[in-house]
Design a protein around this motif. Structure first.
Motif, PDB file in Angstrom:
ATOM      1  N   CYS A 238      -5.174  -2.838 -10.471  1.00 28.54           N
ATOM      2  CA  CYS A 238      -3.833  -3.368 -10.175  1.00 28.54           C
ATOM      3  C   CYS A 238      -3.847  -4.896 -10.162  1.00 28.54           C
ATOM      4  O   CYS A 238      -4.875  -5.509  -9.920  1.00 28.54           O
ATOM      5  N   ASP A 239      -2.684  -5.462 -10.412  1.00 29.78           N
ATOM      6  CA  ASP A 239      -2.587  -6.917 -10.459  1.00 29.78           C
ATOM      7  C   ASP A 239      -2.074  -7.441  -9.115  1.00 29.78           C
ATOM      8  O   ASP A 239      -0.889  -7.334  -8.813  1.00 29.78           O
TER       9      ASP A 239
ATOM     10  N   VAL B 121       0.852  -1.205   0.000  1.00 31.27           N
ATOM     11  CA  VAL B 121       0.000   0.000   0.000  1.00 31.27           C
ATOM     12  C   VAL B 121       0.881   1.246   0.000  1.00 31.27           C
ATOM     13  O   VAL B 121       1.624   1.479   0.956  1.00 31.27           O
ATOM     14  N   ARG B 122       0.813   2.020  -1.069  1.00 30.15           N
ATOM     15  CA  ARG B 122       1.570   3.283  -1.115  1.00 30.15           C
ATOM     16  C   ARG B 122       0.672   4.423  -0.652  1.00 30.15           C
ATOM     17  O   ARG B 122      -0.548   4.395  -0.867  1.00 30.15           O
ATOM     18  N   ASN B 123       1.316   5.432  -0.082  1.00 26.59           N
ATOM     19  CA  ASN B 123       0.601   6.588   0.432  1.00 26.59           C
ATOM     20  C   ASN B 123      -0.129   7.344  -0.697  1.00 26.59           C
ATOM     21  O   ASN B 123       0.490   7.699  -1.703  1.00 26.59           O
ATOM     22  N   ILE B 124      -1.410   7.638  -0.504  1.00 28.39           N
ATOM     23  CA  ILE B 124      -2.168   8.339  -1.563  1.00 28.39           C
ATOM     24  C   ILE B 124      -1.590   9.723  -1.873  1.00 28.39           C
ATOM     25  O   ILE B 124      -1.804  10.255  -2.958  1.00 28.39           O
TER      26      ILE B 124
ATOM     27  N   ASN C  67     -10.574   3.260  -8.256  1.00 29.23           N
ATOM     28  CA  ASN C  67     -10.618   2.582  -9.560  1.00 29.23           C
ATOM     29  C   ASN C  67      -9.231   2.140 -10.010  1.00 29.23           C
ATOM     30  O   ASN C  67      -9.070   1.064 -10.596  1.00 29.23           O
ATOM     31  N   HIS C  68      -8.234   2.965  -9.708  1.00 27.66           N
ATOM     32  CA  HIS C  68      -6.848   2.591 -10.022  1.00 27.66           C
ATOM     33  C   HIS C  68      -6.504   1.280  -9.292  1.00 27.66           C
ATOM     34  O   HIS C  68      -5.971   0.341  -9.897  1.00 27.66           O
TER      35      HIS C  68
ATOM     36  N   LYS D 118       1.769   4.395 -11.925  1.00 27.35           N
ATOM     37  CA  LYS D 118       2.315   3.313 -11.091  1.00 27.35           C
ATOM     38  C   LYS D 118       1.342   2.142 -11.059  1.00 27.35           C
ATOM     39  O   LYS D 118       0.134   2.330 -11.047  1.00 27.35           O
ATOM     40  N   ARG D 119       1.916   0.920 -10.982  1.00 29.74           N
ATOM     41  CA  ARG D 119       1.036  -0.246 -11.042  1.00 29.74           C
ATOM     42  C   ARG D 119       0.706  -0.821  -9.671  1.00 29.74           C
ATOM     43  O   ARG D 119       0.123  -1.897  -9.562  1.00 29.74           O
TER      44      ARG D 119
END
Ligand code: ADP
Length: 474
Positions: A454-455, A401-404, A449-450, A411-412
């Protein structure tokens, strides 16, 4: 070229029996590997497993295990499910219990014998059906590398995965006699741990390779803060320690295919009906308010102390909060006491797979304030169902989890609200940022939605395991 044969050993596998993330991994990783390897999975045939539903049949390969002067009868069972060959070990002492490992307060006293039977039975299986690689998981199967060494003739290479270092399988030293294990292993370099026998140490000491379920956790467990007393021992074995991130089964956890949802969806505009349905069912009011959910074990690891401390404050905001889980009585009581005072909190005690998926689909945010988190699957499931995770940045949560605030649509990876200090102030601050994000409809939708695109599958991580197996084969 013939495929390598791989035996995957786990004490729980979805959908047969599940208490947590190990069962998800033991279901989805073998599926991801099966194109490249001949994979079989072996687990205990617990009383709760529905034999008829899965077509589980006796393999007519029965034997007795003789340990510590006692004979334990073992029967082998099998089935094919979703193209994977499953083997089941049945022995009355191991399997005929209400729970898999014990109640949420404490494990069964004879778990050493129970999982000793399981481990010896797997070794017997290896004698009868040789496999090139044996992949072991958590303390319940960690004795197997030692038993293989003690047996002396088996050629299988072993890989041992630590899903959670906090559960080590430590027993009184009399376990060695009861399990017919030589005292020569009862040393600091072997299975001795503060005068007890540690199954986890057997796995670490005697396997050919150790993995854990995220790169960050692999580093954290080398430090006293997260090492649960084994940081020094792990550091000694660090040359064979690798962190590989867990994935999820994206066919099973799929908002597009999920049959339990009132509406399937491929972007967050499709979540509204699911939210409406869940709110109605749980008596919560306000489709326009953000819905926070917590799904998981009510134990200190999952940040229950922090959650309970902050809950009255969170509930005072214009939001709804729903919990699904089971665990320690003290947490259940504390949650009950707060929920009684707040009409915007809904509690469901118990384990309910389909309700959990309906909650991921209904939720706007998932709460995950874990004290430590080896990998965590909830945040991956939440992101694929379009719920934004609010996480304490630790272990696998750091890797997933990256910071919003650093959101970048190119970025994926997934994005969420993160906080770095496990304090009430930081957590409430994170909740306030979540509330703010929710008010900014455009940004909220874009990030959610992003995340859905993501995979989070096993695709990349399965490749890491494949290359480790290859290395082990030499
Ligand atoms: P753990 O530390 O419990 O293994 P993980 O995040 O690795 O945590 O995996 C938890 C898995 O168990 C997820 O699939 C989650 O949805 C599921 N789960 C946890 N608690 C419950 C519950 N009470 N009912 C249904 N599913 C649950």
């Amino acid at each position: 070229m013939s495929k390598t044969s791989l035996l995957f050993v786990a004490s729980e596998v979805y959908p047969f029996a599940k208490t947590g993330g190990l069962a998800d991994v033991a279901h989805s990783l073998p599926r991801a590997l099966s194109g490249e390897h001949e994979v079989s999975v072996v687990m205990p045939l617990y009383k709760c497993i529905e034999r008829e539903r899965f077509g589980i049949v006796a393999l007519e390969e029965n034997f007795n295990l003789f340990m510590g002067g006692i004979d334990y009868p073992v029967e082998l069972y099998g089935c094919t499910y979703e193209g994977i060959d499953y083997r089941f070990i049945y022995s009355p002492l191991l399997c005929d219990r209400e729970f898999l490992y014990g109640s949420s307060e404490c494990g069964y006293e004879d778990n050493d014998i129970r999982f000793g039977i399981f481990s010896y039975a797997v070794v017997e299986l290896l004698r009868r059906h040789p496999y090139a690689i044996v992949h072991l998981n958590d303390w319940q199967s960690a004795l197997i590398p030692l038993l293989i060494k003690q047996e002396g003739t088996l050629i299988a290479k072993t890989l041992y995965t630590i899903h959670n270092l906090a559960y080590q399988g430590n027993f009184d030293s009399s376990a060695l006699y009861k399990l017919g294990i030589s005292m020569e292993y009862f040393t600091m370099d072997g299975v001795e741990f503060h005068g007890m026998v540690s199954f986890m140490k057997a796995g670490i000491a005697y396997c050919d390779c150790v993995t854990t379920v995220s790169p960050t956790y692999a580093k954290e467990i080398l430090k006293p803060e997260f090492g649960c007393g084994l940081d020094g021992f792990l550091a000694h074995h660090r040359s064979k320690l690798v962190g590989i991130l867990n994935g999820i089964d994206t066919e099973h956890f799929s908002s597009v295919n999920d049959q339990v949802l009132v509406q399937s969806y491929s972007d967050i505009s499709g979540k509204a009906l699911n939210k409406k349905d869940f709110l109605k069912q749980s008596g919560l009011i306000g489709i326009k308010k953000p819905l926070f959910v917590f799904i998981g074990r009510f134990v200190s690891q999952k940040g229950l102390d922090l959650l309970i401390e902050a809950l009255p404050k969170i509930a005072s905001l214009d939001c709804n909060i729903a919990f699904l889980g089971e665990g320690e009585a003290r947490y259940c009581e504390a949650l009950n006491a707060i929920a009684k005072e707040c009409s915007n909190i809904h509690l469901t005690f118990g384990y309910d797979e389909s309700l959990s998926r309906r909650m991921y689909a209904a939720a706007d945010f998932l709460l995950m304030p874990s004290v430590f988190e080896p990998c965590g699957l909830n945040q991956l499931i939440a992101m694929s169902y379009g719920a934004i995770p609010v996480v304490h940045l630790v272990g696998g949560l750091t890797d997933t989890v990256r910071n919003i605030e650093k959101y970048d649509s190119e970025k994926r990876n997934g994005f969420g609200i993160v906080f770095t200090k496990q304090t009430g102030r930081s957590f409430i601050n994170a909740i306030n940022r979540a509330m703010e994000l929710y008010r900014d409809k455009r940004s909220y939708s874009e990030i959610a939605n992003h995340n859905m695109k993501c995979d989070f599958s096993w695709k990349e991580s399965a490749k890491h395991y494949l290359s480790l197996y290859k290395k082990l084969e030499g």
